[in-house]
Design a protein around this motif. Structure first.
Motif, PDB file in Angstrom:
ATOM      1  N   LEU A  87       0.804  -1.213   0.000  1.00 19.80           N
ATOM      2  CA  LEU A  87       0.000   0.000   0.000  1.00 19.80           C
ATOM      3  C   LEU A  87       0.841   1.269   0.000  1.00 19.80           C
ATOM      4  CD1 LEU A  87      -2.690  -0.996   2.641  1.00 19.80           C
ATOM      5  CD2 LEU A  87      -2.933  -0.978   0.164  1.00 19.80           C
ATOM      6  N   ILE A  88       1.889   1.308   0.774  1.00 21.52           N
ATOM      7  CA  ILE A  88       2.710   2.506   0.917  1.00 21.52           C
ATOM      8  C   ILE A  88       3.781   2.516  -0.162  1.00 21.52           C
ATOM      9  CG2 ILE A  88       4.226   3.812   2.462  1.00 21.52           C
ATOM     10  CD1 ILE A  88       1.289   3.549   3.419  1.00 21.52           C
ATOM     11  N   LYS A  89       3.788   3.569  -0.946  1.00 20.22           N
ATOM     12  CA  LYS A  89       4.739   3.684  -2.060  1.00 20.22           C
ATOM     13  C   LYS A  89       5.816   4.727  -1.815  1.00 20.22           C
ATOM     14  CE  LYS A  89       2.295   0.813  -4.443  1.00 20.22           C
ATOM     15  NZ  LYS A  89       2.613  -0.574  -4.401  1.00 20.22           N
ATOM     16  N   GLY A  90       5.775   5.419  -0.706  1.00 20.01           N
ATOM     17  CA  GLY A  90       6.762   6.460  -0.406  1.00 20.01           C
ATOM     18  C   GLY A  90       6.063   7.679   0.148  1.00 20.01           C
ATOM     19  N   ILE A  91       6.807   8.724   0.340  1.00 23.16           N
ATOM     20  CA  ILE A  91       6.252   9.977   0.857  1.00 23.16           C
ATOM     21  C   ILE A  91       5.917  10.879  -0.323  1.00 23.16           C
ATOM     22  CG2 ILE A  91       6.746  12.061   2.204  1.00 23.16           C
ATOM     23  CD1 ILE A  91       8.617  10.317   3.915  1.00 23.16           C
ATOM     24  N   GLY A  92       4.677  11.343  -0.366  1.00 22.79           N
ATOM     25  CA  GLY A  92       4.253  12.236  -1.438  1.00 22.79           C
ATOM     26  C   GLY A  92       4.256  13.695  -1.021  1.00 22.79           C
ATOM     27  N   GLN A  93       3.947  13.943   0.256  1.00 23.95           N
ATOM     28  CA  GLN A  93       3.849  15.320   0.730  1.00 23.95           C
ATOM     29  C   GLN A  93       4.064  15.358   2.232  1.00 23.95           C
ATOM     30  OE1 GLN A  93       0.826  17.897  -0.997  1.00 23.95           O
ATOM     31  NE2 GLN A  93       0.052  18.296   1.048  1.00 23.95           N
ATOM     32  N   VAL A  94       4.696  16.419   2.682  1.00 27.19           N
ATOM     33  CA  VAL A  94       4.881  16.693   4.106  1.00 27.19           C
ATOM     34  C   VAL A  94       4.331  18.091   4.352  1.00 27.19           C
ATOM     35  CG1 VAL A  94       6.580  17.046   5.945  1.00 27.19           C
ATOM     36  CG2 VAL A  94       6.945  15.243   4.251  1.00 27.19           C
ATOM     37  N   SER A  95       3.581  18.250   5.432  1.00 28.09           N
ATOM     38  CA  SER A  95       3.010  19.542   5.776  1.00 28.09           C
ATOM     39  C   SER A  95       3.717  20.118   6.997  1.00 28.09           C
ATOM     40  CB  SER A  95       1.516  19.388   6.074  1.00 28.09           C
ATOM     41  OG  SER A  95       0.964  20.620   6.461  1.00 28.09           O
ATOM     42  N   ILE A  96       4.024  21.397   6.932  1.00 30.82           N
ATOM     43  CA  ILE A  96       4.643  22.112   8.054  1.00 30.82           C
ATOM     44  C   ILE A  96       3.719  23.262   8.432  1.00 30.82           C
ATOM     45  CG2 ILE A  96       6.602  23.493   8.828  1.00 30.82           C
ATOM     46  CD1 ILE A  96       8.312  22.030   6.784  1.00 30.82           C
ATOM     47  N   PRO A  97       3.209  23.250   9.668  1.00 32.60           N
ATOM     48  CA  PRO A  97       2.377  24.385  10.092  1.00 32.60           C
ATOM     49  C   PRO A  97       3.234  25.627  10.315  1.00 32.60           C
ATOM     50  CG  PRO A  97       2.618  22.812  11.895  1.00 32.60           C
ATOM     51  CD  PRO A  97       3.318  22.232  10.708  1.00 32.60           C
ATOM     52  N   VAL A  98       2.770  26.747   9.795  1.00 35.32           N
ATOM     53  CA  VAL A  98       3.483  28.013   9.960  1.00 35.32           C
ATOM     54  C   VAL A  98       2.501  29.090  10.404  1.00 35.32           C
ATOM     55  CG1 VAL A  98       5.261  27.439   8.239  1.00 35.32           C
ATOM     56  CG2 VAL A  98       3.219  28.687   7.525  1.00 35.32           C
TER      57      VAL A  98
END
Length: 128
Positions: free
Chosen positions: A7-18
């Protein structure tokens, strides 16, 4: 149990709260050199080697917290450290070895962004 490996193919996006979107977006674009894909009122999206990095103003209190640490790969940690220091980046640690994988050593140096999120530059240094 489901096989999550398929199911997991890698990291597509990371979110950083600012909290200060424009200042933070300028930092990631101008200082770290990431390609800005777009910027809106409450978010900015960057490309980081095929992974999307989303900077966003938290829409709910439960999302308003410091981010996870992102480890940015660099070819030469000492050169990247010197260049980023010259650009005004605040480091909380100098480059240092954190692990030995036999043929390579893992080196890290931690820094903060304008919203005090902690991140690191990371390099694998060949021992040969």
């Amino acid at each position: 149990m489901t096989n999550t490996k398929s199911l997991i193919k890698g990291i597509g996006q990371v979110s950083i709260p600012v909290r200060r979107l424009n200042e933070s977006a300028d930092f990631y674009r101008d200082v770290l050199g990431l390609q800005e894909l777009f910027r809106m009122n409450n978010m900015a999206l960057f490309d980081c080697g095929g992974i999307h990095l989303l900077l966003g103003i938290a829409e709910k209190p439960e999302f308003d917290h410091k981010s996870s640490i992102i480890y940015f790969n660099v070819d030469s940690i000492h050169e990247a450290y010197d260049r980023l220091c010259s650009a005004g980046v605040t480091f909380t640690s100098a480059p240092h070895k954190v692990g030995d994988l036999g043929t390579v050593e893992i080196w890290l140096a931690f820094f903060t962004d304008p919203d005090d999120n902690v991140h690191a530059i990371r390099s694998e240094i060949s021992k040969s």
